[in-house]
Write a protein that holds these residues in place. Structure first.
Motif, short mmCIF file in Angstrom:
data_model
loop_
_atom_site.label_atom_id
_atom_site.label_comp_id
_atom_site.label_asym_id
_atom_site.label_seq_id
_atom_site.Cartn_x
_atom_site.Cartn_y
_atom_site.Cartn_z
N THR A 13 0.92 -1.22 -0.03
CA THR A 13 0.02 0.03 -0.06
C THR A 13 0.80 1.24 -0.09
O THR A 13 1.89 1.31 0.76
CB THR A 13 -0.93 0.04 1.23
N PHE A 15 0.60 5.00 0.88
CA PHE A 15 -0.11 6.17 1.39
C PHE A 15 0.27 7.38 0.77
O PHE A 15 1.60 7.67 0.88
CB PHE A 15 0.14 6.00 2.98
N VAL A 41 -3.56 4.69 -1.40
CA VAL A 41 -4.62 5.05 -0.46
C VAL A 41 -4.35 6.55 -0.24
O VAL A 41 -3.12 6.89 0.42
CB VAL A 41 -4.39 4.00 1.07
N ILE A 43 -4.70 9.64 1.85
CA ILE A 43 -5.22 10.11 3.17
C ILE A 43 -5.84 11.16 3.64
O ILE A 43 -6.37 11.54 4.66
CB ILE A 43 -3.73 10.01 4.26
N LEU A 49 -5.93 7.99 9.42
CA LEU A 49 -4.94 8.00 8.36
C LEU A 49 -4.06 9.25 8.41
O LEU A 49 -2.84 9.07 8.42
CB LEU A 49 -5.13 7.41 7.00
N TYR A 53 -0.09 9.25 9.21
CA TYR A 53 0.82 9.30 8.07
C TYR A 53 0.86 10.90 7.62
O TYR A 53 1.87 11.09 6.79
CB TYR A 53 0.25 8.56 6.86
N VAL A 57 3.87 10.98 4.83
CA VAL A 57 3.46 10.73 3.34
C VAL A 57 4.67 11.25 2.32
O VAL A 57 5.14 12.19 2.66
CB VAL A 57 2.39 10.80 2.86
#
Length: 84
Positions: A13, A15, A41, A43, A49, A53, A57
């Motif tokens: 994944t 992010f 994904v 956020i 999230l 993150y 990120v």
């Protein structure tokens, strides 16, 4: 005699955020590393999230192993991460 044991690919994944220059760079690095397929994904609209993150990120996560690779990473770093 052939071995029919399936090769397990990492479940990855990425992010990231919308309109994120670093995320665009991360996508380029993953392409150059010929990373296995991954789920993106975003956020931006998820408070949980965002809390986890937000300042990190882009982050590449191997879901099966629970390992994460924070930005900045390069091709060699991605290959090492996938080989662990």
């Amino acid at each position: 005699m052939s071995d029919d044991t399936p090769v397990l690919m990492p479940e990855l994944t990425l992010f990231q955020r919308d309109d994120c220059h670093l995320c665009d760079l991360a996508l380029e690095v993953l392409a150059a590393a010929r990373s296995p397929e991954f789920e993106s994904v975003f956020i931006d609209e998820d408070d949980g999230l965002e809390a986890r993150y937000g300042i990190r990120v882009p982050v590449l996560r191997d879901e099966a192993r629970g390992l994460e690779l924070d930005w900045p990473f390069d091709v060699e770093g991605v290959l090492r991460f996938l080989a662990r």
